[in-house]
Design an enzyme around this catalytic site. Structure first.
Site, PDB file in Angstrom:
ATOM      1  N   ARG A 118      -0.084 -22.863 -90.560  1.00  0.00           N
ATOM      2  CA  ARG A 118       1.021 -21.894 -90.409  1.00  0.00           C
ATOM      3  C   ARG A 118       0.933 -21.140 -89.075  1.00  0.00           C
ATOM      4  NH1 ARG A 118       2.006 -24.756 -93.649  1.00  0.00           N
ATOM      5  NH2 ARG A 118       2.713 -24.458 -95.791  1.00  0.00           N
TER       6      ARG A 118
ATOM      7  N   SER B 298       7.107 -18.484 -99.721  1.00  0.00           N
ATOM      8  CA  SER B 298       5.786 -17.826 -99.816  1.00  0.00           C
ATOM      9  C   SER B 298       5.760 -16.602 -98.910  1.00  0.00           C
ATOM     10  CB  SER B 298       4.689 -18.778 -99.350  1.00  0.00           C
ATOM     11  OG  SER B 298       4.803 -19.996-100.024  1.00  0.00           O
TER      12      SER B 298
ATOM     13  N   GLU C 219       3.113 -14.363 -94.271  1.00  0.00           N
ATOM     14  CA  GLU C 219       3.635 -15.523 -93.543  1.00  0.00           C
ATOM     15  C   GLU C 219       5.005 -15.137 -92.958  1.00  0.00           C
ATOM     16  OE1 GLU C 219       3.355 -19.323 -95.718  1.00  0.00           O
ATOM     17  OE2 GLU C 219       5.403 -19.707 -95.069  1.00  0.00           O
TER      18      GLU C 219
HETATM   19  C1  FAD Z   1      12.875 -20.930-100.636  1.00  0.00           C
HETATM   20  C2  FAD Z   1      12.013 -21.098 -99.418  1.00  0.00           C
HETATM   21  C3  FAD Z   1      11.017 -22.056 -99.410  1.00  0.00           C
HETATM   22  C4  FAD Z   1      10.200 -22.229 -98.296  1.00  0.00           C
HETATM   23  N1  FAD Z   1       9.247 -23.204 -98.313  1.00  0.00           N
HETATM   24  C5  FAD Z   1       8.451 -23.416 -97.241  1.00  0.00           C
HETATM   25  C6  FAD Z   1       7.478 -24.464 -97.234  1.00  0.00           C
HETATM   26  O1  FAD Z   1       7.341 -25.210 -98.185  1.00  0.00           O
HETATM   27  N2  FAD Z   1       6.705 -24.601 -96.134  1.00  0.00           N
HETATM   28  C7  FAD Z   1       6.851 -23.801 -95.035  1.00  0.00           C
HETATM   29  O2  FAD Z   1       6.106 -23.987 -94.056  1.00  0.00           O
HETATM   30  N3  FAD Z   1       7.787 -22.797 -95.006  1.00  0.00           N
HETATM   31  C8  FAD Z   1       8.589 -22.601 -96.064  1.00  0.00           C
HETATM   32  N4  FAD Z   1       9.519 -21.594 -96.063  1.00  0.00           N
HETATM   33  C9  FAD Z   1       9.660 -20.734 -94.878  1.00  0.00           C
HETATM   34  C10 FAD Z   1      10.772 -21.185 -93.891  1.00  0.00           C
HETATM   35  O3  FAD Z   1      11.579 -22.167 -94.476  1.00  0.00           O
HETATM   36  C11 FAD Z   1      10.185 -21.735 -92.592  1.00  0.00           C
HETATM   37  O4  FAD Z   1       9.339 -20.803 -91.991  1.00  0.00           O
HETATM   38  C12 FAD Z   1      11.277 -22.134 -91.598  1.00  0.00           C
HETATM   39  O5  FAD Z   1      10.720 -22.855 -90.520  1.00  0.00           O
HETATM   40  C13 FAD Z   1      12.043 -20.926 -91.077  1.00  0.00           C
HETATM   41  O6  FAD Z   1      13.149 -21.397 -90.332  1.00  0.00           O
HETATM   42  P1  FAD Z   1      14.283 -20.371 -89.868  1.00  0.00           P
HETATM   43  O7  FAD Z   1      15.149 -21.084 -88.898  1.00  0.00           O
HETATM   44  O8  FAD Z   1      14.952 -19.809 -91.036  1.00  0.00           O
HETATM   45  O9  FAD Z   1      13.387 -19.285 -89.121  1.00  0.00           O
HETATM   46  P2  FAD Z   1      13.637 -17.733 -88.877  1.00  0.00           P
HETATM   47  O10 FAD Z   1      13.255 -16.951 -90.083  1.00  0.00           O
HETATM   48  O11 FAD Z   1      14.990 -17.495 -88.314  1.00  0.00           O
HETATM   49  O12 FAD Z   1      12.535 -17.505 -87.744  1.00  0.00           O
HETATM   50  C14 FAD Z   1      11.163 -17.689 -88.036  1.00  0.00           C
HETATM   51  C15 FAD Z   1      10.348 -17.489 -86.751  1.00  0.00           C
HETATM   52  O13 FAD Z   1      10.640 -18.523 -85.809  1.00  0.00           O
HETATM   53  C16 FAD Z   1      11.111 -17.961 -84.585  1.00  0.00           C
HETATM   54  N5  FAD Z   1      12.114 -18.881 -84.062  1.00  0.00           N
HETATM   55  C17 FAD Z   1      13.226 -19.318 -84.702  1.00  0.00           C
HETATM   56  N6  FAD Z   1      13.868 -20.211 -83.929  1.00  0.00           N
HETATM   57  C18 FAD Z   1      13.168 -20.328 -82.774  1.00  0.00           C
HETATM   58  C19 FAD Z   1      13.328 -21.065 -81.566  1.00  0.00           C
HETATM   59  N7  FAD Z   1      14.346 -21.923 -81.385  1.00  0.00           N
HETATM   60  N8  FAD Z   1      12.410 -20.914 -80.572  1.00  0.00           N
HETATM   61  C20 FAD Z   1      11.353 -20.066 -80.739  1.00  0.00           C
HETATM   62  N9  FAD Z   1      11.148 -19.333 -81.854  1.00  0.00           N
HETATM   63  C21 FAD Z   1      12.041 -19.469 -82.861  1.00  0.00           C
HETATM   64  C22 FAD Z   1      11.659 -16.607 -84.969  1.00  0.00           C
HETATM   65  O14 FAD Z   1      11.659 -15.713 -83.854  1.00  0.00           O
HETATM   66  C23 FAD Z   1      10.675 -16.186 -86.056  1.00  0.00           C
HETATM   67  O15 FAD Z   1       9.518 -15.681 -85.476  1.00  0.00           O
HETATM   68  C24 FAD Z   1      10.375 -21.406 -97.159  1.00  0.00           C
HETATM   69  C25 FAD Z   1      11.383 -20.434 -97.160  1.00  0.00           C
HETATM   70  C26 FAD Z   1      12.211 -20.291 -98.276  1.00  0.00           C
HETATM   71  C27 FAD Z   1      13.315 -19.275 -98.240  1.00  0.00           C
END
Ligand code: FAD
Length: 354
Positions: free
Chosen positions: A173, A242, A338
């Site tokens: 992570r 998580s 996380e």
């Molecule tokens: C129901 C549910 C289940 C999940 N299951 C998992 C799982 O099984 N495994 C897992 O690892 N995660 C899981 N997650 C967490 C999440 O899906 C991941 O962390 C995902 O990658 C977040 O993507 P996002 O675009 O929504 O990120 P955001 O929440 O918008 O951003 C997350 C981080 O990434 C940065 N960021 C976003 N885009 C960029 C970019 N283009 N360049 C640089 N930085 C950037 C942001 O600044 C922030 O720090 C889950 C979440 C939910 C809601």
């Protein structure tokens, strides 16, 4: 021609919104307002943001790993780079994908094209650009297993650089984008490499019952089925998956824990440390289903905190702090979030602003 003005900086043609509510842009569905959100879709538009990035800002993907903890949020940059390109060679498929694409759609696209590998990572919410940031993982697979390179736009030089997998410093992570490159640039493209001699990863609980010769699409369907049955759907019960990372402990600490709790789940790591299940620690601390000011510890999955009844971001953070304290009192283990917590003036962690 549309010209948007913000703090005396005009950004020609780029899509943006002022005084924008982020409620629909975070999976906790908390209300927070940003003074302005920019949607750059190419490198030229990113270059025009150079002055903006000298001040407080946050890069927003789909907000599924983000908790806004105050009513006000910083300036947002939400990349809308789109497109997927596949290159085939004798032994590999190389998939070049833009950061604004949706992760699960990419997984489905690959499986439909007969490109196997991402099936265990199906249904993880969020954008492709955020996936390398915390090195998303599930069911024994991480995105780092497939990363060939990441294209990263640097706000200081106003240029893109190609980072190799080694340069991304992937870990559990974690990656360089959460550490030394945090807030210094944006991931614009990701290149994933898939060997044609694909091997299914079925070692994880829930998948080990599948036949060894299972097709990738069947593994993906099983993963989707398990996830739908175990995790609350953020559209129905807002959450960010998580909330805490699974903690790593030393072998000595683990021996003490195992003596006290013979049934404790654990996962030995290559470096000798032992990974424990944060959800189990929370559950054994008696917090499953615990509620506070509209925020809850989910009653099926203790690792998931939910916005069960119009909670504010501050209330969800308070609940997380409470969970962290109770688990620490009981096990002397400090759970680390996380989820990224964002206040008006930038990122904070548990304990800040309390
Ligand atoms: C129901 C549910 C289940 C999940 N299951 C998992 C799982 O099984 N495994 C897992 O690892 N995660 C899981 N997650 C967490 C999440 O899906 C991941 O962390 C995902 O990658 C977040 O993507 P996002 O675009 O929504 O990120 P955001 O929440 O918008 O951003 C997350 C981080 O990434 C940065 N960021 C976003 N885009 C960029 C970019 N283009 N360049 C640089 N930085 C950037 C942001 O600044 C922030 O720090 C889950 C979440 C939910 C809601």
């Amino acid at each position: 021609m549309t010209v948007f003005i913000c703090n005396d900086i005009s950004i020609d043609n780029m899509k943006s919104h002022q005084h924008f509510s982020l409620k629909k842009n975070n999976s906790f569905a908390v209300a927070a307002t940003t003074p302005v959100i920019y949607y750059p879709k190419n490198e030229k538009e990113l270059q025009s943001l150079s002055e903006i990035t000298e001040h407080e800002f946050y890069i927003l993907g789909e907000g599924s790993n983000t908790l806004f903890v105050e009513d006000k949020a910083p300036v947002m940059i939400k990349p809308e780079f789109l497109g997927i390109r596949v290159e085939e060679s004798n032994h590999f498929y190389d998939v070049h994908v833009a950061s604004g694409e949706n992760w699960h759609s990419l997984v489905c696209f690959c499986i439909e094209q007969g490109i196997n590998g991402l099936e265990n990572l199906a249904l993880i919410p969020g954008s492709v650009g955020a996936a390398p940031v915390q090195n998303i993982g599930a069911y024994g697979v991480e995105i780092a297993d497939f990363i060939e390179s990441v294209t990263w736009f640097c706000f200081q030089t106003n240029k893109s650089v190609l980072l190799s997998k080694a340069q991304c410093e992937f870990d559990y992570r974690a990656s360089i984008f959460k550490k030394s490159l945090k807030n210094k640039g944006i991931i614009t493209y990701v290149t994933l490499r898939f060997p044609k001699n694909w091997q299914a990863e079925l070692s994880y609980k829930g998948l080990s019952c599948l036949p060894k010769n299972s097709k990738a699409i069947d593994i993906m369907d099983t993963v989707i089925g398990i996830r739908n049955s175990k995790l609350p759907d953020p559209k129905l019960i807002p959450n960010a998956g998580s909330f805490f990372k699974n903690p790593l402990v030393s072998p000595d600490k683990f021996s003490l824990m195992k003596a006290a709790y013979p049934k404790i789940p654990y996962y030995p790591q290559e470096d000798g440390s032992i990974k424990l299940a944060a959800g189990w620690l929370i559950e054994v601390s008696g917090l499953k289903g615990y509620q506070m000011n509209g925020a809850s510890v989910h009653d099926q999955q203790a690792l998931v905190l939910t916005n069960s009844n119009a909670a504010s971001g501050a209330s969800i953070k308070k609940l997380a702090e409470y969970v962290q304290r109770i688990v620490c009192d009981r096990f002397e283990i400090s759970l680390q979030p996380e989820v990224r917590m964002i206040a008006e003036h930038g990122e904070i962690t548990l304990g800040d602003l309390s």
